[in-house]
Write a protein that holds these residues in place. Structure first.
Motif, PDB file in Angstrom:
ATOM      1  N   TYR A  32      38.249  35.587 -26.538  1.00 52.60           N
ATOM      2  CA  TYR A  32      38.171  34.867 -27.801  1.00 52.60           C
ATOM      3  C   TYR A  32      37.529  35.732 -28.885  1.00 52.60           C
ATOM      4  O   TYR A  32      36.622  36.518 -28.617  1.00 52.60           O
ATOM      5  N   GLY A  99      37.111  31.246 -30.722  1.00 53.54           N
ATOM      6  CA  GLY A  99      38.445  30.782 -31.065  1.00 53.54           C
ATOM      7  C   GLY A  99      39.193  31.830 -31.845  1.00 53.54           C
ATOM      8  O   GLY A  99      39.131  33.015 -31.509  1.00 53.54           O
ATOM      9  N   TYR A 109      38.952  21.514 -34.449  1.00 49.66           N
ATOM     10  CA  TYR A 109      39.835  21.516 -33.283  1.00 49.66           C
ATOM     11  C   TYR A 109      40.479  22.885 -33.046  1.00 49.66           C
ATOM     12  O   TYR A 109      41.022  23.148 -31.985  1.00 49.66           O
ATOM     13  N   TYR A 111      38.878  25.614 -32.813  1.00 53.16           N
ATOM     14  CA  TYR A 111      37.980  26.426 -31.999  1.00 53.16           C
ATOM     15  C   TYR A 111      37.904  25.850 -30.592  1.00 53.16           C
ATOM     16  O   TYR A 111      37.907  24.641 -30.396  1.00 53.16           O
ATOM     17  N   ASP A 112      37.815  26.733 -29.647  1.00 52.35           N
ATOM     18  CA  ASP A 112      37.758  26.287 -28.264  1.00 52.35           C
ATOM     19  C   ASP A 112      36.353  25.875 -27.848  1.00 52.35           C
ATOM     20  O   ASP A 112      36.181  24.968 -27.028  1.00 52.35           O
ATOM     21  N   TYR A 113      35.362  26.552 -28.385  1.00 49.63           N
ATOM     22  CA  TYR A 113      33.972  26.239 -28.031  1.00 49.63           C
ATOM     23  C   TYR A 113      33.068  26.417 -29.248  1.00 49.63           C
ATOM     24  O   TYR A 113      33.281  27.328 -30.059  1.00 49.63           O
TER      25      TYR A 113
END
Length: 124
Positions: A32, A99, A109, A111-113
């Motif tokens: 990422y 992300g 939303y 971004y993954d974390y």
């Protein structure tokens, strides 16, 4: 547990330095891009810096260029934000997110974390 955890914030005098860390657990950070944002009281969240997954590309908002340095150690699953010559206007809550590579603040939303944030206060 899949999470990002920021650390390294605190109280520092103007002209001082801090190094923020963004540590990933439960997943491989190296796939990422990492983005650092800050939330300054009374202002919208702004992008501070970002670094690509490989670490070859970096970007900074104008107000921190020459003072902040973003880096990452994928072997340690951790990214960093070295902040030098801190100013009172750098005060705020700093967040890291994993992300897409973007200095702009994208919808959450995308971004993954997200980390929980760490407070940075620059004051004499």
């Amino acid at each position: 547990q899949l999470q990002l955890v920021e650390s390294g914030g605190g109280l520092v005098q103007p002209g001082g330095s801090l190094r923020l860390s963004c540590a990933a657990s439960g997943f491989r950070l190296g796939i990422y891009a990492i983005n650092w944002f800050r939330q300054i009281p009374g202002k919208e969240r702004e992008g501070v810096s970002c670094i690509s997954a490989s670490g070859y590309r970096t970007n900074y908002t104008d107000s921190v260029k020459g003072r902040f340095t973003i880096s990452r150690d994928n072997a340690k699953n951790t990214a960093y934000l070295q902040m030098n010559n801190l100013k009172p206007e750098d005060t705020g809550v700093y967040y890291c997110a994993a992300g897409p590579y973007s200095l702009s603040v994208l919808p959450r939303y995308r971004y993954d974390y997200w980390g929980q944030g760490t407070q940075v206060t620059v004051s004499s």
